[in-house]
Design a protein around this motif. Structure first.
Motif, PDB file in Angstrom:
ATOM      1  N   MET A 214       0.848  -1.189   0.000  1.00 22.46           N
ATOM      2  CA  MET A 214       0.000   0.000   0.000  1.00 22.46           C
ATOM      3  C   MET A 214       0.885   1.240   0.000  1.00 22.46           C
ATOM      4  N   LEU A 215       0.413   2.271  -0.706  1.00 22.06           N
ATOM      5  CA  LEU A 215       1.059   3.583  -0.702  1.00 22.06           C
ATOM      6  C   LEU A 215       0.007   4.605  -0.321  1.00 22.06           C
ATOM      7  N   VAL A 216       0.258   5.362   0.745  1.00 19.56           N
ATOM      8  CA  VAL A 216      -0.714   6.352   1.195  1.00 19.56           C
ATOM      9  C   VAL A 216      -0.080   7.742   1.158  1.00 19.56           C
ATOM     10  N   GLY A 217      -0.913   8.726   0.857  1.00 21.17           N
ATOM     11  CA  GLY A 217      -0.457  10.107   0.815  1.00 21.17           C
ATOM     12  C   GLY A 217      -1.338  10.991   1.666  1.00 21.17           C
ATOM     13  N   SER A 218      -1.156  12.300   1.507  1.00 20.81           N
ATOM     14  CA  SER A 218      -1.879  13.249   2.351  1.00 20.81           C
ATOM     15  C   SER A 218      -3.383  13.171   2.140  1.00 20.81           C
ATOM     16  N   GLY A 219      -3.826  12.672   0.982  1.00 20.74           N
ATOM     17  CA  GLY A 219      -5.253  12.520   0.735  1.00 20.74           C
ATOM     18  C   GLY A 219      -5.896  11.450   1.581  1.00 20.74           C
ATOM     19  N   ALA A 220      -5.086  10.631   2.252  1.00 18.46           N
ATOM     20  CA  ALA A 220      -5.622   9.589   3.141  1.00 18.46           C
ATOM     21  C   ALA A 220      -5.679  10.047   4.594  1.00 18.46           C
ATOM     22  N   ARG A 221      -5.282  11.292   4.851  1.00 17.68           N
ATOM     23  CA  ARG A 221      -5.322  11.787   6.226  1.00 17.68           C
ATOM     24  C   ARG A 221      -6.766  11.782   6.727  1.00 17.68           C
ATOM     25  N   GLY A 222      -6.974  11.311   7.902  1.00 15.77           N
ATOM     26  CA  GLY A 222      -8.319  11.191   8.446  1.00 15.77           C
ATOM     27  C   GLY A 222      -8.887   9.795   8.297  1.00 15.77           C
ATOM     28  N   ALA A 223      -8.191   8.926   7.567  1.00 16.28           N
ATOM     29  CA  ALA A 223      -8.660   7.547   7.375  1.00 16.28           C
ATOM     30  C   ALA A 223      -7.727   6.563   8.081  1.00 16.28           C
ATOM     31  N   VAL A 247       0.322  10.514   8.182  1.00 19.59           N
ATOM     32  CA  VAL A 247      -0.951   9.806   8.018  1.00 19.59           C
ATOM     33  C   VAL A 247      -1.014   8.572   8.913  1.00 19.59           C
ATOM     34  N   LEU A 248       0.088   7.845   9.030  1.00 18.16           N
ATOM     35  CA  LEU A 248       0.168   6.657   9.874  1.00 18.16           C
ATOM     36  C   LEU A 248       1.405   6.739  10.759  1.00 18.16           C
ATOM     37  N   SER A 249       1.319   6.118  11.936  1.00 20.30           N
ATOM     38  CA  SER A 249       2.440   6.124  12.873  1.00 20.30           C
ATOM     39  C   SER A 249       3.599   5.293  12.341  1.00 20.30           C
ATOM     40  N   ASP A 250       4.805   5.820  12.523  1.00 20.51           N
ATOM     41  CA  ASP A 250       6.006   5.065  12.159  1.00 20.51           C
ATOM     42  C   ASP A 250       6.320   3.977  13.172  1.00 20.51           C
ATOM     43  N   GLU A 251       5.588   3.924  14.264  1.00 22.29           N
ATOM     44  CA  GLU A 251       5.811   2.869  15.250  1.00 22.29           C
ATOM     45  C   GLU A 251       5.068   1.585  14.891  1.00 22.29           C
ATOM     46  N   LEU A 252       4.185   1.652  13.904  1.00 25.76           N
ATOM     47  CA  LEU A 252       3.555   0.424  13.416  1.00 25.76           C
ATOM     48  C   LEU A 252       4.617  -0.396  12.685  1.00 25.76           C
ATOM     49  N   PRO A 253       4.799  -1.656  13.031  1.00 30.37           N
ATOM     50  CA  PRO A 253       5.950  -2.422  12.520  1.00 30.37           C
ATOM     51  C   PRO A 253       5.908  -2.689  11.032  1.00 30.37           C
ATOM     52  N   TRP A 254       4.754  -2.525  10.397  1.00 28.12           N
ATOM     53  CA  TRP A 254       4.605  -2.798   8.965  1.00 28.12           C
ATOM     54  C   TRP A 254       4.567  -1.520   8.133  1.00 28.12           C
ATOM     55  N   GLN A 400      14.811   9.867   9.423  1.00 29.92           N
ATOM     56  CA  GLN A 400      15.196   9.703  10.827  1.00 29.92           C
ATOM     57  C   GLN A 400      14.056   9.935  11.816  1.00 29.92           C
ATOM     58  N   LEU A 401      13.065  10.744  11.469  1.00 28.52           N
ATOM     59  CA  LEU A 401      11.993  11.042  12.414  1.00 28.52           C
ATOM     60  C   LEU A 401      10.938   9.939  12.373  1.00 28.52           C
ATOM     61  N   ARG A 402      10.566   9.449  13.546  1.00 30.35           N
ATOM     62  CA  ARG A 402       9.519   8.432  13.667  1.00 30.35           C
ATOM     63  C   ARG A 402       8.285   9.116  14.247  1.00 30.35           C
ATOM     64  N   PHE A 403       7.311   9.379  13.391  1.00 26.76           N
ATOM     65  CA  PHE A 403       6.086  10.038  13.837  1.00 26.76           C
ATOM     66  C   PHE A 403       5.222   9.045  14.622  1.00 26.76           C
TER      67      PHE A 403
END
Length: 597
Positions: A214-223, A247-254, A400-403
């Motif tokens: 999957m590839l997500v961009g700013s248009g997926a914000r809120g989903a 859009v998604l957390s970088d702490e999600l392992p996938w 380097q930044l993990r959101f």
């Protein structure tokens, strides 16, 4: 109060649209509007930048981090011209911004008068969705309302031009008669529902895949919740376009991180290995970072029919709101029992972050720039807003930044212009005054415009509920991104006359304004400096003296390409890389992979 002028009614109409701040710079082409501002008691609030381009960037930052349209204003002629770069930033990143600009008096038009510029011609590209000049009072409501609605609906800049003499005319509304155009305030955004047949065909493709990316961009914000559920059902990994980093957390392992020129190795591995691709809310321009054209079946979801189906040979081009489309898709998806593809992605992601940590620990003569970002990442508050400039700052922002949590972040994604980090941060603080902001700026961008905007910060910061705005400067006295591009792509050594920057004490400049200012010269000092800046009672500049010779070797390359590039530098291949210091060779030897895996 006397009968309202056109300018009075303009500000009244902006308030009716919910506009609470206007970013601008004065000039006699908008004197009538400025006089009206005096009569309103500064409502909406006029935010004075140091330059009109910064006003436009601040409006973009405000819009990006609030979801509401940003508004900027400037005088006729040069003021209107100066807005352009920021407005193009809004256009290319699909951000709603309305520019209100002055124009020479009607009686002088066509007379080669002072500051007479053909603003319709000037603005017809950047504000192509809507640009109009108000020539009589009755025209104002319709023109302003259409500018606001068009900006919101199409996520684009629009422009309203008002002659100086018209601003001072007594306002009269459009009448109920021929040649008059009535208007009304407001815009209720539709939730564009997907086509049922398209949803069914998309589900069939996704269910048939064995290795889904999957590839997500700013248009997926809120989903966010829907994206997580779809990724779980499909056993997919998720890459993020640079503008969709939050859009998604970088702490999600996938979550594999960024894609493209500033992408990550696990994203590259996923895109080269997948057999199915789902794109949601992204129009990544670099198709070479997507799977080979005959490799994967692809479904794309985007709300904008103008931006869909043009990056990859998709089988389904589904025009809909991302949340609505994913909600409709989820009941039709089958949970994949074989999780080996997902497990491999998670292993690659874990290995990637280990590599990023190792690179950040490389000892350098000055502060390792990767360490600057790596030390910030775990310290950023969960509600932080992060901005970054183009160039080296964008490299390390992406890698380097993990959101996590409710962090937001953005930069000039498509225009990739220098200098928006600090004005974006200012716009964010006016839009979200109770949230901390961190702006990562290169020293070139600071010298271009960031230092002047520290004065803007000094003027307004005490109005913000949370005073924290940290400006972290990559201080290496070099236009470093271009320097490395010349070495890597041009096969040329650094051209000092174009690349070297004057040395400036940015921390002292900040302290002279009454802001916080600290110079950091050692990597080991970096963590504590971040702690102090993020706990400060006022905006703070971190003047970080970084090593210009830490190379941004592209992590999206294959391990073989990575090793080949590193060896080329280690070998001192002058034809390919130009002059490279011995220090760079030492650093590369420290983090060069021991094998090609």
């Amino acid at each position: 109060m006397a009968n309202p002028t056109v300018a009075d009614y303009l500000l009244h109409r902006l308030r009716a649209w919910g506009v609470d701040h206007v970013f601008g710079y004065p000039g006699d082409g908008i004197n009538g509007i400025l006089a009206a501002w005096t009569r309103t008691g500064n409502d909406p609030v006029f935010v004075q930048s140091r330059h009109e381009e910064m006003s436009a960037f601040e409006a973009v930052g405000y819009a990006k981090f609030t979801g509401r349209p940003g508004v900027c204003t400037a005088t006729s002629g040069p003021g209107a011209i100066h807005l352009l770069n920021g407005l193009y930033d809004a256009k290319l990143d699909h951000v709603p911004v309305v520019a209100i600009v002055g124009q020479t008096d009607r009686s002088a038009m066509g007379g080669s008068y002072q500051q007479e510029v053909d603003l319709h011609t000037l603005y017809k590209d950047v504000a192509s969705a809507f640009v109009e000049t108000v020539t009589v009072p009755e025209q104002l409501p319709n023109v302003l309302d259409r500018a606001m609605r068009t900006a919101i609906a199409y996520r684009t800049p629009t422009a309203v031009i008002i002659h100086g003499d018209v601003q001072e005319l007594e306002y009269s509304p459009p009448g109920h008669e021929f040649k008059m155009v009535p208007s009304s305030v407001g815009f209720d955004r539709p939730r564009i529902a997907p086509d049922d047949d398209a949803i069914r065909r998309a589900a069939e493709i996704l269910n048939a895949g064995n290795k889904v990316a999957m590839l997500v961009g700013s248009g997926a914000r809120g989903a966010r919740a829907q994206l997580e559920q779809v990724a779980d059902l499909l056993g997919a990994g998720v890459a993020k376009a640079l503008l969709g980093k939050d859009v998604l957390s970088d702490e999600l392992p996938w979550v594999t991180g960024s894609i493209g020129l500033l992408g990550t190795r696990p994203t590259h591995e996923m895109m080269t290995g997948c057999d199915t691709l789902l794109i949601v809310g992204s129009s990544l321009p670099y198709s070479q970072f997507l799977p080979e054209y005959d490799q994967a079946r692809c479904v794309q979801i985007d709300i904008d029919p103008n931006m869909i189906g043009m990056r990859y040979p998709n089988e389904v081009n589904l025009v809909a709101d991302a949340t609505a489309a994913l909600d409709a898709l989820i009941p039709l998806l089958h949970r994949k029992e074989d999780r080996s593809w997902r497990e491999g992605i998670e292993q690659n992601v874990q290995r990637w972050w280990q590599l990023m940590g190792q690179q950040a620990e490389v000892e350098t003569e000055f502060v390792n720039p990767l360490r600057m970002f790596a030390e910030a990442s775990p310290r950023l508050p969960d509600d932080a807003i992060v901005t970054a400039d183009s160039g080296s700052a964008a490299n390390w922002y992406a890698r380097q930044l993990r959101f996590r949590g409710d962090m937001r972040g953005s930069l000039s994604g498509t225009l990739a212009t220098m200098g928006p980090a600090v004005p974006y941060g200012i716009g964010a603080k006016f839009g979200q005054p109770d949230r901390p902001v961190v702006a990562f700026a290169g020293d070139g961008a600071m010298q271009m415009n960031g230092m002047a905007e520290l004065i803007t910060i000094q003027r307004y910061w005490q109005q913000w509920a949370d005073p924290r705005l940290v400006v972290a400067i990559i201080h290496n006295n070099d236009l470093n991104q271009v320097t490395w591009e010349m070495r890597a792509m041009g096969g040329a050594p650094k051209f000092a006359e174009s690349q070297s920057l004057p040395d400036v004490d940015y921390a002292a400049f900040a302290r002279g304004l009454g802001l916080g200012g600290e110079t950091v010269k050692s990597s080991d000092e970096m963590g504590a400096a971040w702690d102090r800046a993020l706990a400060a009672d006022r905006p703070t500049v971190l003047d970080v003296c970084t090593d210009p010779d830490m190379p941004p070797i592209p992590p999206h390359a294959t391990w073989e390409q990575f090793t080949d590039v590193a060896k080329a530098v280690l070998a001192g291949d002058e034809n390919r890389w130009g002059f490279v210091k011995q220090g760079v060779k030492t650093k590369l030897q420290e983090y060069l992979p021991g094998n090609d895996r």
